[in-house]
Design an enzyme around this catalytic site. Structure first.
Site, PDB file in Angstrom:
ATOM      1  CD  GLU A  95      -2.687  -1.286   2.368  1.00  0.00           C
ATOM      2  OE1 GLU A  95      -4.021  -1.799   2.153  1.00  0.00           O
ATOM      3  OE2 GLU A  95      -2.366  -0.850   3.640  1.00  0.00           O
ATOM      4  CB  CYS A 119       6.578  -2.533  16.469  1.00  0.00           C
ATOM      5  SG  CYS A 119       8.209  -2.078  15.757  1.00  0.00           S
ATOM      6  CB  CYS A 122       3.311  -2.196  14.014  1.00  0.00           C
ATOM      7  SG  CYS A 122       3.403  -1.636  12.302  1.00  0.00           S
TER       8      CYS A 122
HETATM    9  N1  SAH Z   1       9.632   0.380  10.101  1.00  0.00           N
HETATM   10  C1  SAH Z   1       9.777   1.976  10.420  1.00  0.00           C
HETATM   11  C2  SAH Z   1       8.694   2.575   9.212  1.00  0.00           C
HETATM   12  C3  SAH Z   1       7.273   1.821   9.153  1.00  0.00           C
HETATM   13  S1  SAH Z   1       6.324   2.551  10.331  1.00  0.00           S
HETATM   14  C4  SAH Z   1       9.488   2.460  11.490  1.00  0.00           C
HETATM   15  O1  SAH Z   1       9.511   1.719  12.562  1.00  0.00           O
HETATM   16  O2  SAH Z   1       9.753   3.662  11.746  1.00  0.00           O
HETATM   17  C5  SAH Z   1       6.016   4.032  10.345  1.00  0.00           C
HETATM   18  C6  SAH Z   1       5.551   4.808  11.651  1.00  0.00           C
HETATM   19  O3  SAH Z   1       4.228   4.405  12.195  1.00  0.00           O
HETATM   20  C7  SAH Z   1       6.378   4.380  13.127  1.00  0.00           C
HETATM   21  O4  SAH Z   1       6.638   5.506  13.726  1.00  0.00           O
HETATM   22  C8  SAH Z   1       5.408   3.582  13.604  1.00  0.00           C
HETATM   23  O5  SAH Z   1       6.093   3.039  14.774  1.00  0.00           O
HETATM   24  C9  SAH Z   1       4.228   3.947  13.434  1.00  0.00           C
HETATM   25  N2  SAH Z   1       2.992   3.084  13.669  1.00  0.00           N
HETATM   26  C10 SAH Z   1       3.387   1.902  13.674  1.00  0.00           C
HETATM   27  N3  SAH Z   1       1.988   1.346  14.228  1.00  0.00           N
HETATM   28  C11 SAH Z   1       1.188   2.184  14.389  1.00  0.00           C
HETATM   29  C12 SAH Z   1      -0.019   2.368  14.856  1.00  0.00           C
HETATM   30  N4  SAH Z   1      -1.035   1.510  14.960  1.00  0.00           N
HETATM   31  N5  SAH Z   1      -0.490   3.677  15.086  1.00  0.00           N
HETATM   32  C13 SAH Z   1       0.314   4.718  15.288  1.00  0.00           C
HETATM   33  N6  SAH Z   1       1.356   4.789  14.537  1.00  0.00           N
HETATM   34  C14 SAH Z   1       1.777   3.391  14.402  1.00  0.00           C
END
Ligand code: SAH
Length: 373
Positions: A95, A119, A122
């Site tokens: 996406e 994480c 996520c």
């Molecule tokens: N792997 C990279 C980029 C992808 S995530 C990273 O970890 O930075 C992009 C951003 O979205 C990151 O800051 C991540 O922590 C955040 N993120 C992931 N899941 C989320 C959620 N459910 N709600 C809000 N932000 C989220």
């Protein structure tokens, strides 16, 4: 059907294309010509590239191609944001999300199918890791989006560009796909391609220290770090890669990345999870941690997804948290909700693996709902 045995020229940055043409016994300026045809004139058919010799055109048609991801779904929200579900040659889907805001129009792109980092908050993590995207699949997201927006007459500024900023914040960990992610970003910066300034391309990482150290040399873009906790015990839980690269090492790497340049800052992303990392004490610890780092903080209200155990912090809690760190002198923004649909994209990008049909349908349902709400 695309012939996957052909070389996809989107996989090459300018240097890569020059090498490709050198191998064919052609001059380096062929690279410029190809970049102009594809990215500026939107011509993908070698036969139509009139400044290449007939023999070269024929040879390219036989051995190479310009292969973009297919648009499997195109979802538009009322506020102008847009999400594309893109299908790759192997059937996997990823996406990309377009987020316009005045003169700024940001495209959020994916770097991997799935993610290995697990994480806990996520949704991409839920589906595990499938594979790295190729350079062509990463830059292809920008190319598809900019062509579609341009075709719809959408531009964000006077120079007619559809996209002013790119953030590597979609699915995946870009620094675990280092070579392809950096080649794609070099294309984003290339004047003959998207010509974005290095401040307008942001790589977001969960904090891979050795790769942060390599990044500036490979492609000097803006750095965002997914911090989410001010101390190791909590960060170990939320962002498990912290067990390998704890906060102190990460902060040292951030300082090295910024170097002597006093105008630059690392953006620290901090997802606001109710009752988990959002107390006054967390805010004070965060402010203290970042006192000696050129930082700005991006507070992200958590975006829930099915099966998550977390909840979003209340607006009052987020405001209070923000006030504490602002009072300590930190530049801070809370990622604004222009309707939950935009933020819904963050951390909720699912894409689909070809072999997980049920999950695919469920995810599409969720995403359509989020974008439409
Ligand atoms: N792997 C990279 C980029 C992808 S995530 C990273 O970890 O930075 C992009 C951003 O979205 C990151 O800051 C991540 O922590 C955040 N993120 C992931 N899941 C989320 C959620 N459910 N709600 C809000 N932000 C989220």
């Amino acid at each position: 059907m695309t012939d996957t045995a052909k070389i996809n020229l989107l996989d090459f940055d300018r240097q890569g294309l020059e090498n490709f043409f050198a191998d064919l016994g052609e001059k380096p300026f062929r690279a410029r010509q190809i970049l102009q045809w594809v990215y500026q004139r939107n011509v993908d058919d070698f036969a139509a590239m009139s400044d290449l010799s007939k023999a070269l055109r024929a040879r390219l048609s036989e051995t190479a191609e310009i292969r973009l991801p297919d648009v499997a779904m195109d979802q538009k929200s009322d506020d102008g944001s847009r999400k594309w579900l893109l299908q790759l040659a192997d059937g996997n889907c990823i996406e990309a999300v377009y987020i316009p805001a005045g003169e700024r129009a940001t495209l959020c792109v994916s770097s991997q199918v799935g993610c290995a980092l697990n994480c806990s908050f996520c949704s991409t993590a839920q589906q595990g890791f499938n594979r790295n995207l190729t350079t062509g699949e990463i830059i292809g997201q920008v190319l598809v989006a900019s062509r579609q927006l341009t075709a719809d007459g959408i531009s964000c500024n006077e120079n007619g560009r559809a996209i002013s900023n790119v953030v590597m914040m979609g699915m995946g960990e870009p620094l675990l796909n280092f070579d392809n992610a950096t080649a794609a970003m070099r294309l984003m910066l290339d004047d003959l391609v998207f010509g974005l300034s290095k401040r307008r391309v942001t790589l977001s990482t969960s904090g891979l220290v050795p790769e942060i150290d390599r990044l500036r040399e490979a492609c000097d873009v803006a750095l965002a770090v997914s911090l989410h906790a001010p101390e190791d015990a909590l960060r170990d839980e939320l962002v498990p890669i912290n067990r390998k690269y704890p906060i102190k090492e990460l902060m040292d790497a951030c300082r090295r990345y910024i170097g002597e340049d006093t105008r630059r800052r690392v953006t620290f992303e901090y997802v606001m999870l109710d009752g988990v990392n959002d107390s006054d004490a967390h805010a004070r610890a965060l402010a203290k941690l970042l006192r000696n780092v050129p930082a700005k903080v991006n507070l992200i209200p958590f975006n829930p997804f099915p099966s998550t155990r977390y909840q979003r912090s209340s607006p009052e809690r987020i405001a209070r948290f923000q006030q504490i760190i602002v009072d300590d002198g930190l530049v801070t923004i809370t990622r604004k909700t222009r309707g939950d649909d935009i933020d819904a994209a963050c951390g909720q990008l699912a894409g689909q693996f070809q072999d997980r049909t049920r999950r695919r349908l469920r995810n599409i349902g969720v995403d359509v709902q989020d974008v439409a709400s």
